[in-house]
Design an enzyme around this catalytic site. Structure first.
Site, PDB file in Angstrom:
ATOM      1  N   ARG A  56      22.340  -4.037  -6.073  1.00 51.71           N
ATOM      2  CA  ARG A  56      23.157  -2.901  -5.638  1.00 51.71           C
ATOM      3  C   ARG A  56      22.299  -1.710  -5.247  1.00 51.71           C
ATOM      4  O   ARG A  56      22.671  -0.934  -4.366  1.00 51.71           O
ATOM      5  CB  ARG A  56      24.145  -2.523  -6.741  1.00 51.71           C
ATOM      6  CG  ARG A  56      25.324  -3.505  -6.838  1.00 51.71           C
ATOM      7  CD  ARG A  56      26.265  -3.139  -7.955  1.00 51.71           C
ATOM      8  NE  ARG A  56      27.446  -3.992  -7.955  1.00 51.71           N
ATOM      9  CZ  ARG A  56      28.037  -4.432  -9.059  1.00 51.71           C
ATOM     10  NH1 ARG A  56      27.544  -4.111 -10.249  1.00 51.71           N
ATOM     11  NH2 ARG A  56      29.121  -5.185  -8.980  1.00 51.71           N
ATOM     12  N   ASN A  94      29.385  -0.913  -2.845  1.00 59.33           N
ATOM     13  CA  ASN A  94      28.187  -1.340  -3.587  1.00 59.33           C
ATOM     14  C   ASN A  94      27.750  -2.764  -3.246  1.00 59.33           C
ATOM     15  O   ASN A  94      26.798  -3.287  -3.806  1.00 59.33           O
ATOM     16  CB  ASN A  94      28.411  -1.197  -5.093  1.00 59.33           C
ATOM     17  CG  ASN A  94      29.539  -2.085  -5.616  1.00 59.33           C
ATOM     18  OD1 ASN A  94      30.096  -2.902  -4.880  1.00 59.33           O
ATOM     19  ND2 ASN A  94      29.881  -1.925  -6.887  1.00 59.33           N
ATOM     20  N   HIS A 122      31.302  -7.553  -5.824  1.00 61.36           N
ATOM     21  CA  HIS A 122      32.149  -7.573  -7.018  1.00 61.36           C
ATOM     22  C   HIS A 122      31.608  -8.696  -7.889  1.00 61.36           C
ATOM     23  O   HIS A 122      31.200  -9.743  -7.380  1.00 61.36           O
ATOM     24  CB  HIS A 122      33.606  -7.866  -6.658  1.00 61.36           C
ATOM     25  CG  HIS A 122      34.417  -8.317  -7.840  1.00 61.36           C
ATOM     26  ND1 HIS A 122      34.915  -7.427  -8.770  1.00 61.36           N
ATOM     27  CD2 HIS A 122      34.774  -9.563  -8.271  1.00 61.36           C
ATOM     28  CE1 HIS A 122      35.560  -8.108  -9.702  1.00 61.36           C
ATOM     29  NE2 HIS A 122      35.496  -9.396  -9.421  1.00 61.36           N
TER      30      HIS A 122
END
Length: 403
Positions: free
Chosen positions: A214, A225, A228
């Protein structure tokens, strides 16, 4: 980009030294099954694997007798023994469905733990780089699919996170483009993958974990980012089931296949097992092409034979060609051009190069098969030969086999 060697790139996260802990009679026991297409019957087995010397035996549960005595299976290794994987045993593709006993689950459970992750739309152009990083970090990809999500699907997927102030922003981003869902396998996979990703906020990640994914790929908010990831094992199981359900009747997110001025490419099992998948995807995206659909498949003999039927009587060693598609998971791709005027089928076929990788290295060293293939049949990728077969091949994977 330099070529990727044929050897030395296979998964190394389960060290061979672990095998020294087992003696000759130590075994790991699994439930397994094999679909017999001749009789249209699902055979169920007890699969005993002996790590000390990579031998295996199969016991027929229904007939209550030995089906295959203890034998060494070429190419089989301890890293292949996990629930959900499909292994080839003398031409038969045997799927491992569950652990048979608590001891096997204790030994393999954490070593072969599953987790789930979603690559967000802003990171799709760098998909190849991300896949390479995943494999370098010691994870094995056992399921993979590009899809489009509806608002309802995003909310269903994020059910445990309702009330998060960032959820509306995450929702808008996830429905803005294609995503890639991946089920990963590795040692303590849930915890380790969260560590590899770093903090949810990319700005915090850059400060506290500058080498995390990230920090490297995320932008300036949680919504952007890049990833998930499942927070814990129960969520990993739930989220993987959302995209890769065990029951074929369940609805799944929509495929991204276009079927318009596109062509079919299949990354072969050997290239995936040798850690080349990310490099192949990067090479495609860095050229005149883009990937518009993607899914991982485990082809069985019948599927591969049906897909390759046009090559029967044409290819001299059809059996070797067939085996090159069933030695492990393959990844089917739909390829489009970055410009509308590109003749995608013709140009991409040239980009793949001659079918024999050794010849490709001599006369067209920049092609995919020259860079990532090993020989005539382990040549990294299949591409559609005839323009009239393009739609048929894409439909076979993304409509007939998709579930």
């Amino acid at each position: 980009m330099a070529s990727v060697a044929c050897k030395g790139q296979s998964y190394n996260w389960l060290r061979n030294s672990n095998r020294m802990e087992y003696d000759y009679n130590d075994k790991l026991a699994f439930q397994a099954e094999w679909f017999d297409y001749d009789s249209a019957y699902q055979k169920k087995f007890i699969l005993n694997y002996y790590p000390s010397n990579n031998t295996l035996e199969l016991f027929d549960r229904e007939l209550n007798r030995m089906y295959l005595k203890r034998n060494k299976i070429d190419g089989l290794d301890l890293k292949d023994m996990f629930v959900g994987n499909t292994i080839r045993v003398y031409g038969r593709q045997v799927r491992i469905t569950d652990y048979l006993d608590c001891r096997t689950k204790q030994i393999i459970g954490k070593t072969k733990e599953h987790t789930f992750t979603l690559i967000k739309p802003n990171l799709i152009p760098k998909l190849g780089e991300v896949i390479t990083e995943i494999q370098r970090s010691g994870f094995q990809i056992c399921n993979m699919k590009m899809c489009n999500l509806t608002r309802k699907e995003v909310l269903d997927l994020h059910e445990p996170y309702k009330g998060d102030s960032y959820l509306p922003f995450i929702l808008e981003h996830l429905v803005s483009g294609s995503v890639v869902a991946l089920e990963l396998v590795g040692e303590n996979a849930v915890e380790k993958w969260l560590e590899v990703l770093g903090p949810d906020d990319p700005l915090e990640a850059k400060k506290t974990a500058p080498n995390s994914l990230r920090a490297l790929y995320g932008k300036d908010s949680k919504a952007l980012n890049g990833f998930h990831a499942s927070a814990d094992l129960p969520n990993a199981i739930r989220e993987a089931e959302f995209f890769f359900p065990k029951e074929k009747s369940k609805n799944v997110p929509e495929s991204t296949v276009l079927l318009q001025n596109t062509t079919c490419c299949v990354v072969k099992p050997h290239a995936i097992l040798e850690g080349k998948l990310g490099h192949v995807l990067s090479a495609i995206n860095e050229s005149h092409y883009k990937i518009t659909a993607l899914q991982m498949f485990y082809l069985n003999n019948a599927n591969a034979d049906e897909f390759l039927e046009v090559y029967k009587g044409v290819v001299s060693d059809y059996h070797a060609m067939l085996l090159s598609f069933i030695d492990g998971p393959c990844v089917a791709l739909e390829i489009a051009g970055k410009t509308r005027d590109l003749n995608v089928h013709s140009e991409f076929r040239m980009f793949c190069g001659p079918s024999d990788s050794d010849i490709a290295r001599q006369i067209r060293p920049a092609t995919l098969r020259a860079r990532f293939g090993c020989d005539k049949y382990k040549n990294a990728v299949h591409c559609t030969d005839l323009p009239e077969d393009t739609r048929l091949e894409l439909e076979y994977f993304f409509q007939i086999l998709k579930d």
